[in-house]
Write an enzyme that holds these catalytic residues in place. Structure first.
Site, PDB file in Angstrom:
ATOM      1  N   TRP A  96      -4.398  12.820   5.675  1.00  0.00           N
ATOM      2  CA  TRP A  96      -4.249  13.658   4.690  1.00  0.00           C
ATOM      3  C   TRP A  96      -2.465  13.113   4.081  1.00  0.00           C
ATOM      4  CZ3 TRP A  96      -5.326  19.633   3.325  1.00  0.00           C
ATOM      5  CH2 TRP A  96      -7.350  19.672   3.652  1.00  0.00           C
TER       6      TRP A  96
ATOM      7  N   TYR B  67     -15.985   5.279   7.156  1.00  0.00           N
ATOM      8  CA  TYR B  67     -14.843   4.680   7.552  1.00  0.00           C
ATOM      9  C   TYR B  67     -14.172   5.449   8.280  1.00  0.00           C
ATOM     10  CZ  TYR B  67      -9.910   6.108   6.280  1.00  0.00           C
ATOM     11  OH  TYR B  67      -8.432   6.295   6.980  1.00  0.00           O
TER      12      TYR B  67
ATOM     13  N   THR C 156      -6.805   7.405  11.449  1.00  0.00           N
ATOM     14  CA  THR C 156      -7.184   8.202  10.855  1.00  0.00           C
ATOM     15  C   THR C 156      -7.293  10.063  11.603  1.00  0.00           C
ATOM     16  OG1 THR C 156      -8.371   9.701   9.296  1.00  0.00           O
ATOM     17  CG2 THR C 156      -9.061   7.568  10.545  1.00  0.00           C
ATOM     18  N   ASP C 157      -7.574  11.365  11.064  1.00  0.00           N
ATOM     19  CA  ASP C 157      -8.159  11.748  11.355  1.00  0.00           C
ATOM     20  C   ASP C 157      -9.118  12.312  11.349  1.00  0.00           C
ATOM     21  OD1 ASP C 157      -7.439  11.888   9.001  1.00  0.00           O
ATOM     22  OD2 ASP C 157      -8.041  14.161   8.740  1.00  0.00           O
TER      23      ASP C 157
ATOM     24  N   LYS D 237     -12.872   2.748  11.732  1.00  0.00           N
ATOM     25  CA  LYS D 237     -11.396   3.458  11.581  1.00  0.00           C
ATOM     26  C   LYS D 237     -11.494   3.499  13.113  1.00  0.00           C
ATOM     27  CE  LYS D 237      -7.795   2.901  10.392  1.00  0.00           C
ATOM     28  NZ  LYS D 237      -7.221   2.188  10.599  1.00  0.00           N
TER      29      LYS D 237
ATOM     30  N   GLY E 299       0.849  -1.487  -0.445  1.00  0.00           N
ATOM     31  CA  GLY E 299      -0.024   0.322   0.082  1.00  0.00           C
ATOM     32  C   GLY E 299       0.398   1.077   0.215  1.00  0.00           C
ATOM     33  N   GLN E 300       0.540   2.531  -0.284  1.00  0.00           N
ATOM     34  CA  GLN E 300       1.101   4.111  -0.463  1.00  0.00           C
ATOM     35  C   GLN E 300       1.998   3.814   0.945  1.00  0.00           C
ATOM     36  OE1 GLN E 300      -1.085   8.222  -0.716  1.00  0.00           O
ATOM     37  NE2 GLN E 300      -1.709   6.746   0.627  1.00  0.00           N
TER      38      GLN E 300
ATOM     39  N   TYR F 275      -9.336  -0.288   4.820  1.00  0.00           N
ATOM     40  CA  TYR F 275      -9.963   0.015   3.682  1.00  0.00           C
ATOM     41  C   TYR F 275     -10.135   1.036   3.770  1.00  0.00           C
ATOM     42  CZ  TYR F 275     -14.219  -0.057   1.169  1.00  0.00           C
ATOM     43  OH  TYR F 275     -15.175  -0.114   0.005  1.00  0.00           O
TER      44      TYR F 275
END
Length: 290
Positions: free
Chosen positions: A150, A125, A101-102, A129, A10-11, A61
């Protein structure tokens, strides 16, 4: 140190592979081809088989809009499988470094969110999370949760790569200018992960819990796009920059609502590391340098 990495293609995961692949660590990078993260029992089996000292979970995801229609699979990957992973890591006394995540926040704040600020996700999402975070914390596993925001890097779908693609094709672009956040380069997140692993190696412990890991500086998507095109021209990746216009979120409706303010306070993490987190602009320059 035996390290198992989920989401290795993944990224963020692909950047982790580069950062952790050294003689110092026995790295076990796992992609979707190696194990299906939506299969909780498969996760348990592979962790029990390999017995890692540290597990890094960079798998999630992350298709924010698609998750509105695929809530079951989003919940399985972001919540239920994380619960399975946390429990098996606890059972073998492995450390779990988990990326969150934010989007657990609703974006109504007027100042940067601290780790103990009230959570109120706006979309599927973010909700899944948050459920994953809660399950992990309830499991009793030795864990560090890194909330980031981001995220952009060389690989994967992200705002920077999208802007570069569109900038090469279009003369004019309209970009949302009323959502604010802190763009965070994958390379800088990996640096934090490496430092946490090194600290654990040295002391066999860490102050467990939630930490905010995002870049310094606040911009809108429109302002971020401006910087991307400026640096792309300097780097020679574009010969001409498109004309961009700022628009309100209402002019670009999406299936999943986004928080208008995704800025997180990173003081807790910076105190632990003994250093500041680089600015998003430095991250963008590192992106183009790479």
């Amino acid at each position: 140190m035996r390290i198992m990495l989920f989401g290795a293609s993944g990224q963020l995961g692909s950047e982790c592979v580069l950062g952790l692949h050294s003689g110092e660590h026995d790295l076990i990078p796992l992609t979707r081809a190696d194990v299906d993260f939506s299969d909780g029992s498969a996760l348990v089996d592979i962790v029990m088989l390999q017995k890692p000292d540290i597990v890094v979970n960079a798998c999630a995801y992350t298709a924010v809009d698609k998750a509105e229609d695929e809530s079951a699979i989003a919940n399985q990957i972001n919540h239920l499988s994380v619960n399975c992973l946390a429990n098996v890591c606890r059972d073998i006394d492995a450390v779990l470094l988990h990326i969150s995540t934010d989007y657990v926040f609703d974006g109504q704040a007027k100042e940067p969110y601290t780790e103990d600020a009230p959570v109120n996700p706006l979309n599927v999402y973010g909700k899944t999370k948050l459920l994953g975070e809660n399950a992990l914390l309830a499991s009793g596993v030795k864990a560090v949760i890194l909330r980031t925001s981001w995220v952009f890097g060389k690989n994967g779908n992200n705002f920077v790569n999208t802007m570069l693609m569109l900038g090469a094709k279009r003369d004019h672009l309209s970009i949302v200018d009323d959502q604010y956040g802190c763009p965070t380069y994958t390379g800088h997140i990996v640096e934090v992960i490496i430092e946490l692993i090194q600290r654990y190696q040295q002391s066999a412990s860490l102050p467990w819990g939630i930490y905010h890991c995002s870049s310094a500086g606040v911009v809108s998507w429109f302002q971020f796009a401006q910087a991307i095109f400026e640096q792309a021209l300097e780097a020679g990746l574009l010969t001409l920059s498109p004309v961009i216009k700022g628009i309100p979120s209402s002019a670009y409706p999406t299936p999943a609502p986004r928080p208008a303010y995704s800025v997180m306070n990173t003081r807790k993490l910076e105190t632990l590391l003994g250093r500041s987190i680089p600015s998003w602009n430095n991250g963008l320059r590192d992106f183009f340098a790479d």
